[in-house]
Design an enzyme around this catalytic site. Structure first.
Site: not given
Ligand SMILES: [Zn+2]
Ligand SMILES: [Zn+2]
Length: 435
Positions: A109, A150, A237, A148
């Site tokens: 991120h 996200h 995740d 991932d």
């Molecule tokens: Zn993540």
């Protein structure tokens, strides 16, 4: 067929954002126990390596840290990034066939400009590794497949204008999860249009859905793009037990995905189910990378009946495939619609650093160039700290016109209190700060 696999383990047992934060000290504790218990190091073809430490030069090849690297990063960030560089060195030197950097804190991120931490990330460890590989080993085309849960918005930001890095992100639909981006029409900047691919997946997507997306969308695009190296941002995740997401992926599914994708280097990203998911997912990935049997990778509480794919998810993924390929095949027409002719393209960004509570305003202008990735001028300020930078990025393999433009921007930029003018010259590997 077995392969030589390198493991770089850095659990950062002295670093956490806060004691109760999901990205905390014991995140890799159970994984470490499981790897030892399963006797993975008893296999001749699996070797452990100690992580190195990334240098300021390694970080500055990717980031503008504001006001400076020491203020925004902790030693653990440099070792997490350094662990990725060690994994890369072992693969590039041929000591191993592939490698897995099992490190934290994560990085995907983090954008090009770093005023602080967002989404548990400060330094983009994959991006630091990719630029290191390109600089040190002269590798040209690299694909990053981010699995991932996200959206890898930081990696997307850093490589948005880069025609030599294919970035593909599979993630839970941004309408339902942080950071709220990663939609199919986010396809890259004018000099790298189509080198960014986003695959938003509905909450509840499990093994069947992930492997369908991998086989039917990701692999054909990666194969057509012909990268020299494949990196997997291996966030865990998407697991059905993860406490901060809503997906239904399994340890066996992650192992199977790794086997089919066959990345040269894996980098751990997120994954916050530290007892129920991470030990099994990591074991599965290591076995798959080493070419060992993954048939028995199962969580103790796994029940196949609970994990049947609902019909609406199957239908959605089929439509996603159609939409992605419709755009992929029409990308030159679409590019003209997204980026009409002109010398420059500017985008404005408001970036929120949720971990640190900071707000950044940014204007990024790229020189539209048919010959290289284009010089980028990034004007960024953070109202909360009062810091402002003007960062000029000259890309790898810059053409003469883009080099000239970048150097001129650096020399002609205005001076001011709290304004740092920085030249990030990737092609000549220099980072100059004008005071
Ligand atoms: Zn993540
Ligand atoms: Zn150029």
């Amino acid at each position: 067929m077995t392969r030589k696999t390198g493991l770089v383990f850095f659990p950062a047992y002295d670093y956490a954002i806060s004691p109760t934060h999901p990205e905390r000290e014991e995140r890799l504790l159970y994984t470490q126990d499981q790897v030892l218990e399963e006797g993975l190091f008893d296999f001749d073809n699996i070797r452990e390596f100690k992580p190195g430490i990334a240098t300021p030069e390694d970080i500055c090849r990717v980031h503008f840290c504001v006001p400076d690297l020491d203020t925004v990063a902790h030693a653990s960030h440099l070792i997490a990034a350094g662990g990725c560089l060690t994994a890369a060195d072992k693969v590039m030197s041929g000591e191993v066939d592939n490698a897995f950097a099992l490190v934290r804190p994560p990085g995907h991120h983090s954008f090009r400009v770093v005023h602080g931490s967002r989404g548990f990330c400060t330094l983009n460890i994959e991006a630091v590794m990719v630029e290191y590989i390109r600089h040190k080993y002269g590798v040209r085309r690299i694909a990053i497949v981010d699995t991932d849960c996200h959206h890898g918005d930081g990696s997307q930001d850093i490589f948005w204008h880069d025609p030599d890095v294919l970035f593909i992100s599979l993630h839970q639909d941004g309408r339902t999860l942080y950071p709220g981006s990663g939609f199919v029409d986010e396809l890259g900047g004018p000099n790298a249009f189509g080198a960014t691919i986003n695959l938003p997946l509905p909450p509840g997507t499990g093994e069947q859905g992930f492997l369908y997306v991998l086989d039917d969308i990701v692999m054909p695009i990666v194969e057509a793009w012909k990268p020299d190296l494949v990196v997997n941002s291996a966030g865990q995740d998407n697991h059905y037990s993860d406490p901060i997401t809503q997906m239904a992926f399994t340890a066996h599914g992650y192992a199977e995905l790794n086997r089919r994708l066959a990345p040269d280097i894996c980098v751990l990203e997120g994954g916050y189910s530290i007892q129920t998911a991470l030990p099994y997912v990591n074991t599965g990935i290591i076995l798959a990378m080493a070419g060992l049997d993954i048939a028995h990778v199962r969580e103790p509480d796994y029940d196949a009946f609970d994990h049947r794919q609902p019909g609406e998810i199957t239908d959605y993924l089929r439509r996603l495939k159609e939409a992605v390929f419709e755009q992929w095949h029409a990308r030159s027409t679409l590019k003209r619609r997204f980026y009409p002719d002109g010398e420059f393209h500017t985008r404005s960004k408001d970036i929120f650093y949720d971990t640190d509570g900071l707000r950044e305003h940014q204007r990024e202008t790229v020189r539209i160039c048919p010959d290289c990735g284009g010089t980028i001028v990034t004007d960024s300020r953070c109202d909360d700290t009062g810091n402002r930078i003007l960062g000029i990025t000259i890309p790898f393999h810059a053409c003469d016109a883009c080099r000239h433009h970048g150097e001129h921007q650096y020399e002609a930029a205005p001076s001011g209190r709290n304004l740092h003018v920085i030249l990030q010259d990737k092609d000549r590997d220099r980072y100059l700060v004008r005071t």
